[in-house]
Write a protein that holds these residues in place. Sequence first.
Motif, PDB file in Angstrom:
ATOM      1  N   LYS A   1     -40.345  40.391 -28.725  1.00 44.49           N
ATOM      2  CA  LYS A   1     -40.901  39.863 -27.467  1.00 44.49           C
ATOM      3  C   LYS A   1     -42.158  39.055 -27.760  1.00 44.49           C
ATOM      4  O   LYS A   1     -42.982  39.470 -28.560  1.00 44.49           O
ATOM      5  CB  LYS A   1     -41.278  41.018 -26.535  1.00 44.49           C
TER       6      LYS A   1
ATOM      7  N   VAL B   1     -34.940  34.016 -27.229  1.00 45.56           N
ATOM      8  CA  VAL B   1     -35.671  35.112 -27.868  1.00 45.56           C
ATOM      9  C   VAL B   1     -35.498  34.973 -29.374  1.00 45.56           C
ATOM     10  O   VAL B   1     -34.558  34.333 -29.842  1.00 45.56           O
ATOM     11  CB  VAL B   1     -35.163  36.503 -27.405  1.00 45.56           C
TER      12      VAL B   1
ATOM     13  N   ASP C   1     -35.360  44.868 -27.529  1.00 42.69           N
ATOM     14  CA  ASP C   1     -36.529  44.337 -28.220  1.00 42.69           C
ATOM     15  C   ASP C   1     -37.089  45.368 -29.190  1.00 42.69           C
ATOM     16  O   ASP C   1     -36.725  46.549 -29.136  1.00 42.69           O
ATOM     17  CB  ASP C   1     -37.592  43.901 -27.210  1.00 42.69           C
TER      18      ASP C   1
END
Lengths: 268, 403
Positions: free
Chosen positions: B190, B130, B153
């Motif tokens: 994300k 990520v 996130d």
Amino acid sequence: MIPYTDRLAGLLGRRKTPPYLTENLSEDLIVLDRLVKIYDTGTIKVLGLKKISLTIRRGEFVAIMGKSGSGKSTLMNILGCLDQPTLGHYYLDGVDTASLSPDELSEIRNHKIGFVFQSFNLISRTSALKNVELPMTYARKSKRERRERAMELLKRVGLEARADHMPNELSGGQRQRVAIARALANDPPLILADEPTGNLDTAASEEIMELFSRLHQDGATVVVVTHEENIAAFTERIIRFQDGEVVSDRKNRPALPESRRGKEEISC
Amino acid sequence: MLIENMSMAFAAIRVNKMRSFLTMLGIIIGIGSVISIVSIGDTMRNLFSDIYKDVGITQGYLYIGYWVEDVRESDYFTLDEMERIRDVFADEIAYIDSNAYTSADASYRRTTVSFDFSGIDANYIDVQPVDMVYGRYLNEGDILGRRRNVVMDTDSARLLFGEENAVGKTFRATIYGSTDEYTVVGVYRKNMNAFQALLMGSGGDTGSAFIPYTLLTWPNDTFYAIRVFAGDDVDLTSFFARLQAYVARTKNRQPQDWYLQTAMDEMTMVDSVMGGLSAAVGGIAAISLLVGGIGIMNIMLVSVTERTREIGIRKSLGAKTRDIMIQFLTESAILSACGGAIGILLGAGVVWIGGSLAGIPVVVKPSVVVLAVSFSAVVGIFFGIYPASRAARSNPIDALRYE
């Protein structure tokens, strides 16, 4: 019948000229031997032609005359290999057409007969040039050869300037001249005209008949089916039909059209 | 001759533009719908396989079978056991955790948001990368020290705190019956398209966060399941079988008592279901092609009747049965192939536009296009045969006399 091996060669695409298409230079182009045509309408049988025997020599200019129903159209169809006799034989250029298959008859029509119809029968929406090219297309001639020959023929009938015109952009006389150019495309030994002036006025009719006379003078064999005396007068031999039988067959001294008669007299 | 036939066919098609177009329409719609349906199917399959790749195609879960009645305490996993498994399969295992997750309400000041908490190990970022935008990822210290630190996130951060940079902020949540204060140590962004987001069920009003998996234990510090990510070059089938056998042996059970679920199997299943579905719907759409073909046959029959005289003229000039046959077959094949080509453009275009609106990479397989074109040409030829042979067989005299 064509020998089996030749049929096979044809199937395999070997371009060997089949025997029914080979040039036969005998004196007699058309020989009809006791030709009988019976139309079977289901309930009654109609006798269209009654034992016709007839010979037309190479280079003749013949008129076949008769009223409607006299059998002249039936004869015309048989002469044109569009139809086959019920009995008897039709020899065209030495070949008995009775034994030929529909596709072989197509080839005969393609190579040996040039048709001129009453209603011109040009393919619509197709240029004069393309119309003249058509018989050569079916004879598998190359594009260049077709184009050159078609232009030459259109020139011969005086229409080279109209090569790109569609049939509906031409007058009746012009259409018929295109049709004549088309009939000459594969240089056939026989020109078969069915009432070629039936849809034309007097001037155009004369023009067309003059064209036929010229073709005849150049050595073509021309057979004209007509019911008009003044049209038959252009030819050298007049065969009259009635009730499916030949009633008279005599020589004719061709009348020259008005336009040329003067010249002829001066030269005499 | 072929070129002659083609140009004749095009001329005939041009003469009746409207009719030709309406005739083609059947094929256009047929091919268009087959192409779009099959392509939508392929696009979905591709999307699912992407999702599985994102989720981790090498992952698998192992836990005591739900059919096993005498579940013992030893069937659960301890931290030590997980450590041992990691050592035994050191070459194969890239990551291991307990696959623990739970939902709980997170409260910050007056805001309460429902959150999904996933328990992870510190190196989870290696198998599920990520982009950290603020702060840091969970580290060994968080895991081993069971610190109440979380990573979330940007969407979840905005949901709970009203801003993306929530590093250092704390919230309250009740997890496994214990209400505690949790601290945000990092925020990541994300990356997924609209369709994936829809499928993954996130977005909307639910947040999600990673917490140390050591916080999500069952009684006696055990875990119900293990989740393993295998390395990239590992033979998954053999590895998971050995893992299953090993776990069964250490816990005195048969391998078949352990339930093994792998992403690979799941993906294969989903893929085959979707493949079957799109084939079935495509097959139904193909029926419209049949209807299109009948339309072509109908129009060709009309055309043959209309052009009876032309056929007669051609025959009198020396056209053979085959010549006429080929002429009309060429015409119907061209009608159909043109319809097919337009249908492909239309079908692929619809899928492409839809895909670009949804932000999804579209898959239009060349094999499907080739198949569709050949099918439409076959339809054209097949449904052209009857009218063409009727034209070819006609008697020249009757044809010439036809008005």
